[in-house]
Scaffold this active site. Structure first.
Site, PDB file in Angstrom:
ATOM      1  CE  LYS A  23      -3.897  -0.127   2.188  1.00 44.75           C
ATOM      2  NZ  LYS A  23      -4.626  -0.465   3.397  1.00 44.75           N
ATOM      3  NE  ARG A  92      -6.458   4.388   4.941  1.00 46.90           N
ATOM      4  CZ  ARG A  92      -7.678   4.084   4.475  1.00 46.90           C
ATOM      5  NH1 ARG A  92      -7.910   2.893   3.984  1.00 46.90           N
ATOM      6  NH2 ARG A  92      -8.647   4.971   4.499  1.00 46.90           N
ATOM      7  N   GLY A 101      -7.796  -7.764   4.540  1.00 50.49           N
ATOM      8  CA  GLY A 101      -8.662  -7.879   5.699  1.00 50.49           C
ATOM      9  C   GLY A 101      -8.049  -8.606   6.888  1.00 50.49           C
ATOM     10  CG  MET A 103      -2.409  -7.607   9.432  1.00 56.14           C
ATOM     11  SD  MET A 103      -0.755  -7.183   8.938  1.00 56.14           S
ATOM     12  CE  MET A 103      -0.967  -6.687   7.259  1.00 56.14           C
ATOM     13  NE  ARG A 336      -6.551  -4.360  -3.001  1.00 58.08           N
ATOM     14  CZ  ARG A 336      -7.080  -4.620  -1.822  1.00 58.08           C
ATOM     15  NH1 ARG A 336      -6.309  -4.856  -0.794  1.00 58.08           N
ATOM     16  NH2 ARG A 336      -8.373  -4.649  -1.655  1.00 58.08           N
ATOM     17  CG  HIS A 452     -12.873 -47.181  -8.743  1.00 63.34           C
ATOM     18  ND1 HIS A 452     -14.185 -46.914  -9.033  1.00 63.34           N
ATOM     19  CD2 HIS A 452     -12.363 -47.812  -9.815  1.00 63.34           C
ATOM     20  CE1 HIS A 452     -14.452 -47.384 -10.232  1.00 63.34           C
ATOM     21  NE2 HIS A 452     -13.367 -47.937 -10.735  1.00 63.34           N
ATOM     22  CB  SER A 775       5.204 -44.824 -17.216  1.00 62.73           C
ATOM     23  OG  SER A 775       4.198 -43.893 -16.877  1.00 62.73           O
ATOM     24  CB  CYS A 842       0.988 -42.444 -16.081  1.00 63.38           C
ATOM     25  SG  CYS A 842       1.352 -44.045 -15.340  1.00 63.38           S
ATOM     26  CE1 TYR A 862       4.389 -40.232 -20.304  1.00 67.08           C
ATOM     27  CE2 TYR A 862       6.517 -40.525 -21.385  1.00 67.08           C
ATOM     28  CZ  TYR A 862       5.392 -41.058 -20.786  1.00 67.08           C
ATOM     29  OH  TYR A 862       5.255 -42.405 -20.662  1.00 67.08           O
TER      30      TYR A 862
HETATM   31  C1  PEP Z   1      -0.437 -45.444 -10.493  1.00 69.43           C
HETATM   32  O1  PEP Z   1      -0.364 -46.365  -9.685  1.00 69.43           O
HETATM   33  O2  PEP Z   1       0.067 -44.331 -10.290  1.00 69.43           O
HETATM   34  C2  PEP Z   1      -1.147 -45.628 -11.763  1.00 69.43           C
HETATM   35  C3  PEP Z   1      -1.127 -44.690 -12.676  1.00 69.43           C
HETATM   36  O3  PEP Z   1      -1.882 -46.765 -11.911  1.00 69.43           O
HETATM   37  P1  PEP Z   1      -3.304 -47.002 -11.260  1.00 69.43           P
HETATM   38  O4  PEP Z   1      -3.770 -45.713 -10.688  1.00 69.43           O
HETATM   39  O5  PEP Z   1      -4.173 -47.503 -12.341  1.00 69.43           O
HETATM   40  O6  PEP Z   1      -2.991 -48.025 -10.229  1.00 69.43           O
END
Ligand code: PEP
Ligand code: MG
Length: 896
Positions: A23, A92, A101, A103, A336, A452, A775, A842, A862
């Site tokens: 400020k 202030r 908000g 202080m 700001r 899941h 992976s 992954c 990746y």
């Molecule tokens: C994992 O275990 O990170 C994975 C990608 O496989 P899944 O989630 O299908 O077990």
């Protein structure tokens, strides 16, 4: 320690935020720009730090403040404590990082029994003077003297009652006068001391209170959540008061230089005539749209318009400003960086590049990856205020309303009849898949961020709240209770997957423009947010080195993933294909077969179905790699667990129900996650690996014949030893030779492995001699490294996070010190025996910004995540690259 601003000259600049706080730095900058700000001075943040350390103001500060005050009196043309025309100030807070908000601030300081008379005379408005006085007494009494606000409010409420009025604004001058006396008496009784009448004493009381407010619980919590260091301290700004409540030629307001919810380039804000700042925020009077100021306060409006443009051009950023007009004269009280919704962030970044205000890298930096998520999912209309009945983990963002249903068949049936349904379960299993497809959203009372339900819902871009402990599901009576409410089957509920809140009823939601374009329901030229989004993401792609793929199991998901910019598929979970349509019957036939011949017969039925899916996926991903994982989950997950379905299956397969039961029982495992799953299935039943490999290679050759560039990468799950890998790889390579030999067309392919068990990671050098890529399955790797069940941890992780044992859910944000260390080590070891080893991630962490940054720095090639998280990952990868200014892959290769 003290820096003046206003009155034509300032001692600070905008680049001194660390010294002056945000400020103070911006008040100085506005002064330098010639923008009208009330004069004042800033006490540096360092004074706060010293005060909190030593318990007293730094030596010499009192003198410096006295000199600054004298100068301020000169500039303002009024004197502090002058009974005829007093100078009043606001005190202030303002830290280097904005903590809105959190202080304290005190207004109208300098009022006492004498100066209030002067203010009354000078303003010609005694009511105004006594209203200011009672506000000051309350604010100071609360913040500095520690008298609870509620006790002031009690007296105020009593005054309204005895005066017979509904609002404070209707209280007469006389009532406000007596109220001031009552307030002073309250302070006397509560503190045993008179309210301080000396303005200088008031000033020091206020300054110290602002310093102390740095350690208020809310401020400390805010810093912790936002990662702001405790060591910064706050600046204190002492600013000459200007009054927006001096009549119809006065007013006050707040405004943004662009629309903060859409990003549109238009001056956007609200103001009130004859009012003080807090009236705008308090919502007692309805503010007017800023455009109306053109008529009500034309001169000040013209100046404000010009000023806001100048500020934005100068700061090269959307500004959030506060202003006051005192008797026709405009003053800026604050400017700001404006907070903005995701859509606005993207649009502003895009347009500012085109306006030449910022460059592309800066545009990318200004869009927060996590915020992008908001753009892809419907959200609960922000105009709605409802109280949740339960809260769970925000597993998959978006918002959805629907009728509660408690089993997948009902979900499917009612959805087929055109109803919106939400599937409510204790937790889901692959058997619930069709119900999850049919439902608009999923609510579970158990399970964590990688349960899941969570993984599947995210994969589908579908809203899900999981592990909502207060939700007690009564399957028998088809209802659940939560937060004192009972929700029966067919009752409407609404989920907010971004916050994890569960609401009763049907709350209105707003759909995402971007998803409609990507899904082909809306033309891009009619979608401004989409266009800005794709341009900013295009710039992100220019700077990032980490590639982004998607986890996708069907041709439809693969197409969606491409449209979101995925550069291939990093994980195709082939088991999901077995749940589509009536394939599950053939799958079950395979599982319950007692000998190889029976299994082969059932697998032969599955082969053409898998092949067709693979062809669809190769086509959607032509030119990009597709990583296909062989069957992974424990077989019992595919089987019915009693009831009608079992009866039907026994009949279809021509076997007795008892026999079926026995087989199902035999397959039951105490700890299936560490049981007969992953490559262990392919080792005990090589014919499964054969069938899946055949389906992949036949599909690859067929697609290749149609002219598509296909690049299959076959991935073996849950490998612990190189021998497991070699066993499976030999089958795959043999099938490849057979298929390509017979079909007369070679297709290049890779065989690699998931790294999701500690032993695999620890023997990465050996495995990499045979495996052509790694992976990291960070879901299972987190589970196995921490010994923490991904399905059950949701029940107690909350307590771990609350107690600070875990900073975050390790299934959501990678545990860098533990799991991350193993990942890095495995990459290093793997590349020691295969220098060009391709490495991906992954697990769910592949779409989480902090984890993405870590992977970028760890030499990962990746990340792969749900299609809906691909844009987040693209942006996070770009931020990571911009932050270190060098490609991440190099840093780790050098590390060893
Ligand atoms: C994992 O275990 O990170 C994975 C990608 O496989 P899944 O989630 O299908 O077990
Ligand atoms: Mg796994």
């Amino acid at each position: 320690m003290v820096y003046a601003f206003g009155g034509g000259a300032a001692e600070g600049t905008k680049d001194m935020k660390a010294v002056l706080g945000g400020k103070g730095a911006n008040l100085a900058e506005m002064t330098n720009l010639g923008v009208p700000v009330p004069p004042g001075f800033t006490i540096a943040c360092a004074a706060c730090v010293e005060y909190l350390r030593g318990g007293a103001p730094p030596s010499g500060l009192r003198d410096e403040v006295a000199r600054a005050l004298a100068r301020l009196e000169e500039t303002a043309g009024r004197r502090f404590g002058d009974p005829t025309d007093p100078l009043l100030v606001s005190v202030r807070s303002g830290a280097a990082v904005s903590m809105p908000g959190m202080m304290e601030t005190i207004l109208n300081l300098g009022l006492n029994d004498r100066t209030v008379q002067g203010l009354a005379r000078h303003s010609g408005n005694a009511r105004f003077a006594f209203d200011s006085y009672r506000r000051f007494l309350q604010m100071y009494g609360d913040v500095v003297l520690g008298v609870p606000v509620a006790r002031f409010e009690q007296l105020l409420g009593a005054k309204r009652l005895t005066e017979g009025v509904a609002t404070d604004a209707e209280l007469s001058e006389g009532a406000l006068r007596t109220l001031s006396e009552e307030y002073k008496a309250l302070v006397r009784n509560a503190t045993g001391r008179e309210f301080p009448m000396d303005p200088r004493e008031q000033l020091w009381g206020a300054i110290e209170a602002v310093w102390r407010s740095w350690t208020l619980k809310k401020a400390v919590d805010y810093r912790r959540v936002n990662g702001i260091p405790d060591t910064l301290g706050t600046g204190v700004n002492v600013v000459a008061m200007v009054f927006g409540n001096m009549g119809d030629d006065s007013g006050t307001g707040v405004a943004f230089t662009r629309d903060p919810s859409t990003g549109e380039r238009r001056f956007y804000g609200e103001f009130l005539v004859n009012a003080q700042g807090e009236d705008v925020v308090a919502g007692i009077r309805t503010p007017l749209r800023i455009e109306e100021m053109a008529e009500r306060l034309p001169g000040a409006y013209a100046e404000l318009l010009e000023t806001q443009q100048r500020l934005e051009a100068h700061f090269r950023e959307m500004q959030d400003i506060e202003f006051t007009v005192e008797r026709g004269r405009l003053y800026l009280l604050q400017t700001r960086t404006g907070k903005r919704a995701a859509a606005a962030a993207v649009r502003i970044a895009d347009e500012m590049v085109r306006e030449g205000l910022i460059d592309r890298a800066e545009a990318v930096r200004r869009v927060v990856p996590a915020q992008v998520d908001q753009l892809l999912h419907p959200v609960i209309d922000s105009a709605v205020r409802a109280t949740p009945i339960a809260g769970g983990l925000p597993a998959s963002p978006g918002a959805a309303s629907g009728r509660a249903v408690f089993d997948p068949d009902t979900a499917e049936k009612r959805a087929a009849g055109g109803e919106a349904v939400i599937l409510v379960r204790e937790e889901t299993t692959p058997e619930d898949f069709h119900g999850m497809v049919a439902a608009r959203a999923i609510l579970t009372s158990r399970g964590g961020m990688t349960s899941h339900a969570a993984v599947v819902a995210r994969g589908m871009g579908k809203c899900a709240v999981v592990g909502a402990k207060e939700v007690h599901v009564d399957h028998e009576r088809r209802r659940f209770s939560a937060g004192g409410a009972t929700v029966a089957e067919g009752d409407w509920i609404t989920l907010d997957g971004a916050s994890g809140q569960v609401y009763a009823g049907d709350l209105p939601t707003v759909p995402s423009e971007i998803v409609r374009v990507v899904g082909g329901q809306l033309m891009a030229d009619r979608a401004p947010t989409y266009r800005a989004f794709s341009r900013v993401l295009g710039w992100a792609d220019e700077v990032r080195s980490l590639k982004v793929r998607a986890n996708a199991d069907t041709p439809r998901d693969a197409r969606m993933a491409r449209a979101f910019g995925a550069e291939g598929i990093g994980l195709c979970r082939t088991e999901h294909m077995f749940f589509e349509g009536d394939r599950i019957t053939a799958m079950r036939e395979m599982i319950v077969a007692r000998e190889e011949g029976g299994r082969r017969r059932a697998l032969a039925k599955l082969l053409p179905m898998q092949r067709a899916d693979f062809e669809g996926i190769f086509e959607a991903m032509r030119g990009f790699p597709v990583t296909i994982r062989l069957l992974d989950p424990p077989l019992h997950e595919f089987l019915p667990h009693g009831g009608e379905e079992s009866k039907l299956l026994a009949r279809t397969l021509g076997m007795g129900r008892d026999e079926l039961h026995r087989i199902v029982d035999d397959l039951r495992e105490a700890n299936p996650m560490l049981g007969h799953r992953g490559c262990r299935l392919g080792i005990t039943y090589p014919e499964i690996t054969e069938m899946q490999s055949r389906a992949i290679f036949e599909a690859a050759v067929r697609s290749s014949r149609r002219g598509h560039d296909v690049r299959p990468e076959i991935m073996i799950p849950l490998v612990a030893t190189v021998k497991e890998f070699e066993h499976q790889a030999a089958i795959i390579r043999k099938v490849a030779d057979d298929v390509m030999g017979a079909m007369g067309e070679p297709v290049p392919y890779l065989v690699g492995t998931m790294i999701e068990l500690p032993r695999a990671a620890l023997t990465a050098d050996e495995i990499a001699r045979s495996a052509e890529f790694f992976s990291f399955g960070t879901n299972d790797l987190t589970q196995t490294v921490l010994g923490l069940s991904r399905d059950d941890a949701g029940r107690f992780l909350g307590a771990y996070i609350e107690k600070g044992i875990f900073e975050e859910d390790p299934f959501q944000v990678l545990d860098q010190d533990g799991v991350g260390k193993i990942v890095r080590r495995a990459i290093f070891d793997g590349r020691s025996t295969r220098a060009d080893l391709k490495v991906g991630v992954c697990g769910e962490h592949g779409g989480e910004p902090k984890s993405v940054r870590f992977f970028h720095r760890s030499g990962v090639d990746y990340v792969s995540c749900s299609p809906f998280r691909v844009p987040v990952a693209r942006l996070a990868a770009a931020h990571a690259a911009l932050d270190d200014g060098e490609p991440g892959a190099l840093s780790v290769r050098r590390e060893g």
